[in-house]
Design a protein around this motif. Structure first.
Motif, PDB file in Angstrom:
ATOM      1  N   UNK A 238       0.747  -1.209   0.321  1.00 18.64           N
ATOM      2  CA  UNK A 238      -0.346  -0.209   0.153  1.00 18.64           C
ATOM      3  C   UNK A 238       0.939   1.377  -0.209  1.00 18.64           C
ATOM      4  N   UNK A 239       0.291   2.262  -0.165  1.00 16.30           N
ATOM      5  CA  UNK A 239       1.078   3.531  -0.495  1.00 16.30           C
ATOM      6  C   UNK A 239      -0.005   4.643   0.991  1.00 16.30           C
ATOM      7  N   UNK A 240      -0.312   3.504   1.133  1.00 13.73           N
ATOM      8  CA  UNK A 240      -0.770   4.723   2.431  1.00 13.73           C
ATOM      9  C   UNK A 240       0.036   5.283   3.478  1.00 13.73           C
ATOM     10  N   UNK A 241       0.108   6.030   4.303  1.00  7.67           N
ATOM     11  CA  UNK A 241       1.505   6.093   5.395  1.00  7.67           C
ATOM     12  C   UNK A 241       1.146   4.892   6.311  1.00  7.67           C
ATOM     13  N   UNK A 242      -0.300   5.101   6.634  1.00  8.12           N
ATOM     14  CA  UNK A 242      -0.804   4.445   8.160  1.00  8.12           C
ATOM     15  C   UNK A 242      -0.841   3.236   7.902  1.00  8.12           C
ATOM     16  N   UNK A 243      -1.167   2.561   6.836  1.00  7.86           N
ATOM     17  CA  UNK A 243      -0.958   0.959   7.079  1.00  7.86           C
ATOM     18  C   UNK A 243       0.454   0.527   6.620  1.00  7.86           C
ATOM     19  N   UNK A 244       1.163   1.316   5.825  1.00  8.44           N
ATOM     20  CA  UNK A 244       2.834   0.976   6.016  1.00  8.44           C
ATOM     21  C   UNK A 244       3.741   0.646   7.104  1.00  8.44           C
ATOM     22  N   UNK A 245       2.802   2.192   8.672  1.00 10.38           N
ATOM     23  CA  UNK A 245       3.042   1.659   9.302  1.00 10.38           C
ATOM     24  C   UNK A 245       2.681   1.090   9.971  1.00 10.38           C
ATOM     25  N   UNK A 246       1.853  -0.349  10.383  1.00 13.37           N
ATOM     26  CA  UNK A 246       1.652  -0.814  10.838  1.00 13.37           C
ATOM     27  C   UNK A 246       2.125  -2.249  11.396  1.00 13.37           C
ATOM     28  N   UNK A 247       2.429  -2.613  12.191  1.00 10.36           N
ATOM     29  CA  UNK A 247       2.946  -3.512  12.662  1.00 10.36           C
ATOM     30  C   UNK A 247       1.798  -4.795  13.242  1.00 10.36           C
TER      31      UNK A 247
END
Length: 267
Positions: A238-247
């Motif tokens: 994904x290129x959404x910041x929120x999704x990229x930051x999830x673990x």
């Protein structure tokens, strides 16, 4: 004698200041970054001192050369006067509804084993019922939601985690890498400092030079000693910041005793 004119550094929040901060966080010289981005070191120097203004394409090129996370790329673009490129949708937003359903399904399928959803700073955003029960045993303050602070400053964690020194050492190595990848993330830097202090208070035993290939989290519980191994999922498509930051951290039983206890909870 003519006094030398000192060149002041640009404001840390400006484009020149932010570019310099990200570059130094990556431990790159101006020449290193210039070669990576295929621009002249002179032009990069002018960008960092504010003597030249970047085009939008140049900001994107520098962000790619620095391997910046999406949020940092947005920050660099905005500091240069351009609109952010990557969306940062709230996790509860309608736009991320399909992705939330995927997360929910992954966590439900993992039951009865613990599952935790965290942001890039290891704040717990969601947890399965089993994970909530384990977390409650590690919290001095029920309002604490940060996994690293639970490990480093909780008396409950000291009492509950059998191999605390090993866990702190393992987490310190992980956050060192994440802080390097994040490029000047102040929150991660602060968390790393807390880990370093906790590791000093709880050092590995003398002679502990050969590290195990697996480091289970071992807990003292009312049901006996339970051990877990974890896997951490990142979402890079994904290129959404929120999704990229999830673990998404999924814990698995490290032995048959733990497996039997967890199965009994849902039996």
């Amino acid at each position: 004698m003519t006094a030398r004119t000192l060149t002041s550094l640009p404001d840390a929040g400006s484009f020149p200041g932010l570019l310099r901060r990200f570059r130094t966080a990556r431990r790159l010289s101006q020449l290193d970054l210039a070669l990576t981005c295929e621009i002249s070191a002179r032009h990069l120097s002018f960008l960092e001192t504010g003597r030249a203004s970047p085009s939008r394409e140049m900001v994107v090129q520098l962000s790619e050369g620095l391997l910046l996370p999406l949020g940092a790329r947005n920050a660099l673009l905005q500091a240069a006067g351009f609109a952010a490129v990557y969306p940062a949708s709230p996790l509860a937003s309608e736009a991320l509804g399909p992705f939330r359903r995927i997360l929910t399904e992954m966590m439900e399928r993992h039951a009865p084993y613990p599952a935790l959803l965290c942001d890039r700073h290891w704040n717990v955003l969601d947890a399965s019922p089993t994970a909530k029960a384990l977390l409650s045993a590690l919290q001095d303050d029920p309002g604490e939601i940060n996994l690293i602070r639970m490990l480093t400053s909780s008396h409950a964690a000291e009492a509950s985690i059998v191999n605390l020194a090993e866990m702190l050492a393992e987490m310190q190595g992980r956050i060192q890498l994440e802080a390097l990848e994040a490029a000047d993330d102040e929150v991660l830097t602060d968390l790393l400092s807390e880990l370093e202090a906790a590791t000093a208070r709880h050092p590995l035993p003398p002679g502990h030079t050969v590290r195990s290939p697996l480091v289970p989290l071992t807990l003292r519980t009312l049901a006996g000693q339970l051990s877990f191994l974890s896997t951490i999922a990142h979402f890079g498509t994904s290129e959404d910041v929120t999704i990229r930051d999830l673990r998404l951290e999924l814990l698995f039983p490290a032995d048959e005793t733990t497996r039997a206890v967890l199965r009994a909870l849902t039996g």
